[in-house]
Scaffold this active site. Structure first.
Site, PDB file in Angstrom:
ATOM      1  N   ASN A 186    -104.731  26.362 108.174  1.00 29.29           N
ATOM      2  CA  ASN A 186    -105.333  26.092 106.804  1.00 29.29           C
ATOM      3  C   ASN A 186    -104.327  25.539 105.804  1.00 29.29           C
ATOM      4  OD1 ASN A 186    -104.682  28.652 107.034  1.00 29.29           O
ATOM      5  ND2 ASN A 186    -105.826  29.703 105.182  1.00 29.29           N
ATOM      6  N   GLU A 202    -103.843  25.383 101.714  1.00 33.21           N
ATOM      7  CA  GLU A 202    -104.528  25.603 100.656  1.00 33.21           C
ATOM      8  C   GLU A 202    -103.922  24.803  99.183  1.00 33.21           C
ATOM      9  OE1 GLU A 202    -104.314  29.912  99.807  1.00 33.21           O
ATOM     10  OE2 GLU A 202    -105.986  29.938 101.553  1.00 33.21           O
ATOM     11  N   CYS A 253    -116.478  28.080 109.193  1.00 34.31           N
ATOM     12  CA  CYS A 253    -117.356  27.991 108.072  1.00 34.31           C
ATOM     13  C   CYS A 253    -118.368  26.916 108.196  1.00 34.31           C
ATOM     14  CB  CYS A 253    -116.463  27.856 106.539  1.00 34.31           C
ATOM     15  SG  CYS A 253    -115.947  26.254 106.425  1.00 34.31           S
ATOM     16  N   GLU A 269    -109.817  24.679 110.991  1.00 35.53           N
ATOM     17  CA  GLU A 269    -110.494  23.938 112.044  1.00 35.53           C
ATOM     18  C   GLU A 269    -110.468  22.469 111.765  1.00 35.53           C
ATOM     19  OE1 GLU A 269    -111.581  26.572 110.337  1.00 35.53           O
ATOM     20  OE2 GLU A 269    -112.679  27.941 111.460  1.00 35.53           O
TER      21      GLU A 269
END
Ligand code: THU
Length: 153
Positions: free
Chosen positions: A56, A58, A102, A69
């Site tokens: 990830n 950010e 998610c 993902e």
């Protein structure tokens, strides 16, 4: 990897699944997550045997954050082209927390994952605070993804 694992979720992990989960955990070390502190890694196994990872990323404009993902998927497509075939996906985090993909990642993965693709991720168990690896099929994760029929002309 067999679809049998999808049914018998508590069977010992196959060596291939373990390898993929280790790759996801290693990728999580590269996460850029200064705002949440939640470091996620994802590993995608292609039918060719190649493993592509992502983490990830950010952003201080929070909505621009890219999940692990999707980070792995865009890298896989950039490196292997849009015809790649995904055999399995694994997700890990460094926070001893549950982290199924998610909804946004499921929708994006759906264009490249057949329903029988195996997906492994840390899941909450019935014992509060306990996490265990869970494997299911992509079809189980995303039974009603949005689909758009290409325009005929
Ligand atoms: N995150 C992922 O990488 N994958 C998911 O499927 C859900 C959330 C990341 C995004 C953000 O950097 C952090 O986890 C906390 O939401």
């Amino acid at each position: 990897m067999t679809s049998q694992n999808a049914v018998n979720k508590r069977l010992p992990l196959t060596a291939e699944t373990e390898r993929l989960m280790e790759a996801a955990a290693a990728a999580a070390l590269n996460a850029y997550a200064p705002y949440s502190g939640f470091r996620v890694g994802a590993a995608i196994l292609l039918h060719s045997g190649v493993v592509v990872t992502g983490a990830n990323v950010e952003n201080m404009s929070f909505g621009l954050t890219l999940c692990a993902e999707r980070s792995a998927l865009v890298r896989a497509i950039a490196e292997h082209g849009p015809k790649l075939r995904i055999a399995a996906v694994a997700i890990a985090n460094l926070n001893q927390a549950a982290s199924p993909p998610c909804g946004a990642c499921r929708q994006v993965l759906a264009e490249f994952c057949q329903p029988d693709v195996m997906v492994s991720f840390p899941a909450a168990s019935s014992i509060p605070g306990e996490i265990h690896p869970h494997t299911c099929t992509f079809g189980e994760l995303m039974p009603f993804g949005f689909q758009l029929q290409p325009r005929s002309s």
